[in-house]
Design a protein around this motif. Sequence first.
Motif, PDB file in Angstrom:
ATOM      1  N   GLU A 145       0.924  -1.179   0.095  1.00 14.47           N
ATOM      2  CA  GLU A 145       0.033   0.087  -0.248  1.00 14.47           C
ATOM      3  C   GLU A 145       0.839   1.181  -0.017  1.00 14.47           C
ATOM      4  O   GLU A 145       0.654   2.078  -0.797  1.00 14.47           O
ATOM      5  CB  GLU A 145      -0.837   0.009   1.205  1.00 14.47           C
ATOM      6  CG  GLU A 145      -2.040  -1.117   1.196  1.00 14.47           C
ATOM      7  CD  GLU A 145      -3.039  -0.852   2.240  1.00 14.47           C
ATOM      8  OE1 GLU A 145      -4.185  -1.209   2.347  1.00 14.47           O
ATOM      9  OE2 GLU A 145      -2.359  -0.797   3.555  1.00 14.47           O
ATOM     10  N   VAL A 146       1.705   1.461   0.775  1.00 20.40           N
ATOM     11  CA  VAL A 146       2.681   2.352   0.956  1.00 20.40           C
ATOM     12  C   VAL A 146       3.504   2.719  -0.470  1.00 20.40           C
ATOM     13  O   VAL A 146       3.618   3.712  -1.030  1.00 20.40           O
ATOM     14  CB  VAL A 146       3.921   2.083   2.196  1.00 20.40           C
ATOM     15  CG1 VAL A 146       4.995   3.334   2.072  1.00 20.40           C
ATOM     16  CG2 VAL A 146       3.098   2.319   3.391  1.00 20.40           C
ATOM     17  N   GLN A 152       2.406   7.110  -6.886  1.00 14.81           N
ATOM     18  CA  GLN A 152       1.550   8.144  -7.276  1.00 14.81           C
ATOM     19  C   GLN A 152       2.277   9.360  -6.738  1.00 14.81           C
ATOM     20  O   GLN A 152       1.435  10.413  -6.912  1.00 14.81           O
ATOM     21  CB  GLN A 152       0.189   8.014  -6.550  1.00 14.81           C
ATOM     22  CG  GLN A 152      -0.508   6.683  -7.177  1.00 14.81           C
ATOM     23  CD  GLN A 152      -1.853   6.552  -6.244  1.00 14.81           C
ATOM     24  OE1 GLN A 152      -2.387   7.418  -5.958  1.00 14.81           O
ATOM     25  NE2 GLN A 152      -2.119   5.250  -6.124  1.00 14.81           N
ATOM     26  N   ALA A 153       3.652   9.498  -6.541  1.00 16.24           N
ATOM     27  CA  ALA A 153       4.256  10.813  -6.176  1.00 16.24           C
ATOM     28  C   ALA A 153       3.818  11.319  -4.787  1.00 16.24           C
ATOM     29  O   ALA A 153       3.823  12.492  -4.649  1.00 16.24           O
ATOM     30  CB  ALA A 153       4.276  11.700  -7.226  1.00 16.24           C
ATOM     31  N   GLN A 158       1.549  12.893   3.078  1.00 15.98           N
ATOM     32  CA  GLN A 158      -0.038  12.455   2.227  1.00 15.98           C
ATOM     33  C   GLN A 158       0.006  11.037   2.386  1.00 15.98           C
ATOM     34  O   GLN A 158      -1.248  10.380   2.532  1.00 15.98           O
ATOM     35  CB  GLN A 158       0.341  12.919   1.081  1.00 15.98           C
ATOM     36  CG  GLN A 158       0.498  14.460   0.777  1.00 15.98           C
ATOM     37  CD  GLN A 158       0.710  14.681  -0.831  1.00 15.98           C
ATOM     38  OE1 GLN A 158       1.601  13.969  -1.523  1.00 15.98           O
ATOM     39  NE2 GLN A 158      -0.067  15.416  -1.507  1.00 15.98           N
ATOM     40  N   ILE A 159       1.008  10.117   2.329  1.00 13.48           N
ATOM     41  CA  ILE A 159       0.761   8.924   2.530  1.00 13.48           C
ATOM     42  C   ILE A 159       0.356   8.285   4.127  1.00 13.48           C
ATOM     43  O   ILE A 159      -0.609   7.529   4.222  1.00 13.48           O
ATOM     44  CB  ILE A 159       2.129   7.783   2.183  1.00 13.48           C
ATOM     45  CG1 ILE A 159       2.390   8.041   0.714  1.00 13.48           C
ATOM     46  CG2 ILE A 159       1.892   6.634   2.481  1.00 13.48           C
ATOM     47  CD1 ILE A 159       3.913   7.480   0.558  1.00 13.48           C
ATOM     48  N   GLU A 167       3.873   9.763  10.308  1.00 15.05           N
ATOM     49  CA  GLU A 167       4.946   9.683   9.305  1.00 15.05           C
ATOM     50  C   GLU A 167       6.156   9.044   9.652  1.00 15.05           C
ATOM     51  O   GLU A 167       6.789   8.478   8.730  1.00 15.05           O
ATOM     52  CB  GLU A 167       5.414  11.187   8.922  1.00 15.05           C
ATOM     53  CG  GLU A 167       6.194  11.350   7.876  1.00 15.05           C
ATOM     54  CD  GLU A 167       6.364  13.078   7.747  1.00 15.05           C
ATOM     55  OE1 GLU A 167       7.244  13.527   6.737  1.00 15.05           O
ATOM     56  OE2 GLU A 167       5.736  13.877   8.422  1.00 15.05           O
ATOM     57  N   ALA A 168       6.326   8.506  10.807  1.00 14.61           N
ATOM     58  CA  ALA A 168       7.612   7.989  11.118  1.00 14.61           C
ATOM     59  C   ALA A 168       7.306   6.479  10.896  1.00 14.61           C
ATOM     60  O   ALA A 168       8.209   5.654  10.391  1.00 14.61           O
ATOM     61  CB  ALA A 168       7.736   7.873  12.801  1.00 14.61           C
ATOM     62  N   THR A 169       6.018   5.771  10.918  1.00 11.92           N
ATOM     63  CA  THR A 169       5.772   4.776  10.577  1.00 11.92           C
ATOM     64  C   THR A 169       5.942   4.350   8.910  1.00 11.92           C
ATOM     65  O   THR A 169       6.458   3.288   8.509  1.00 11.92           O
ATOM     66  CB  THR A 169       4.180   4.221  10.877  1.00 11.92           C
ATOM     67  OG1 THR A 169       4.251   4.077  12.359  1.00 11.92           O
ATOM     68  CG2 THR A 169       4.053   2.682  10.296  1.00 11.92           C
ATOM     69  N   VAL A 170       5.302   5.756   8.211  1.00  9.93           N
ATOM     70  CA  VAL A 170       5.593   5.455   6.779  1.00  9.93           C
ATOM     71  C   VAL A 170       7.166   5.349   6.393  1.00  9.93           C
ATOM     72  O   VAL A 170       7.386   4.428   5.484  1.00  9.93           O
ATOM     73  CB  VAL A 170       5.077   6.609   6.180  1.00  9.93           C
ATOM     74  CG1 VAL A 170       5.160   6.897   4.533  1.00  9.93           C
ATOM     75  CG2 VAL A 170       3.830   6.651   6.179  1.00  9.93           C
TER      76      VAL A 170
END
Length: 219
Positions: A145-146, A152-153, A158-159, A167-170
């Motif tokens: 998913e990420v 998709q830039a 945003q993710i 954001e740290a998990t992303v």
Amino acid sequence: MDDHALLREGLREILDAEENFRVVGEAGDSAGAVAMIAERRPDVVLLDVEIPGEDVTVTVRRIRERSPNTKVIILSMYDGPRLLRSLLAADISGYLLKSVRRQELLAAVRSAHSGDGRVVLAVSQESLAQAQQPAADLLSPRELEVLELTAQALSNTQIASRLNLTEATVKRHLRNIFGKLDAVSRIDAVNKAVAASLITVRDLPPMPRRLRLERNEDR
């Protein structure tokens, strides 16, 4: 087959010193290697993973097309599962790190020549396990998913918002993705995932220049 003359000379000395071994040729680039092999049809080829010219996987496939009975052993400095997986799919007979000992090299050549179907691998257990893992199982559903949103830039922020993550998990997911795909950047990870059919990219906008140029943003 290596672009460094000194290494080729060293390998020739090792092989020529062995009874029943005979070096029939050498080359410094992929085109020269394929041409020489097509002409002389050696039993076994030692091929540097970084030989100049075409990608090494393409070179292996060309060798197999031109000389089907020639066994290919890859010599490499790298222990990455993605490269190993693609080369195994190309039907190599061995993958050796350049740190192997003389006797390990000779044993690999003999094993390849015997044609017993075994593939000689001098790599870490972790890389071997990942290389043998089906491509579809390489990334977790969340990592896919990420990566799809990365394709998709979308930015990390945003993710994170889209998936209800921090954001740290992303960033942690991206680091894991980079490691599993041997990727050095976001666009490299996307390209490798598409090549491995892990994700499908259709009519997506080009990656922003900032993302194309930053190689280590998420490490």
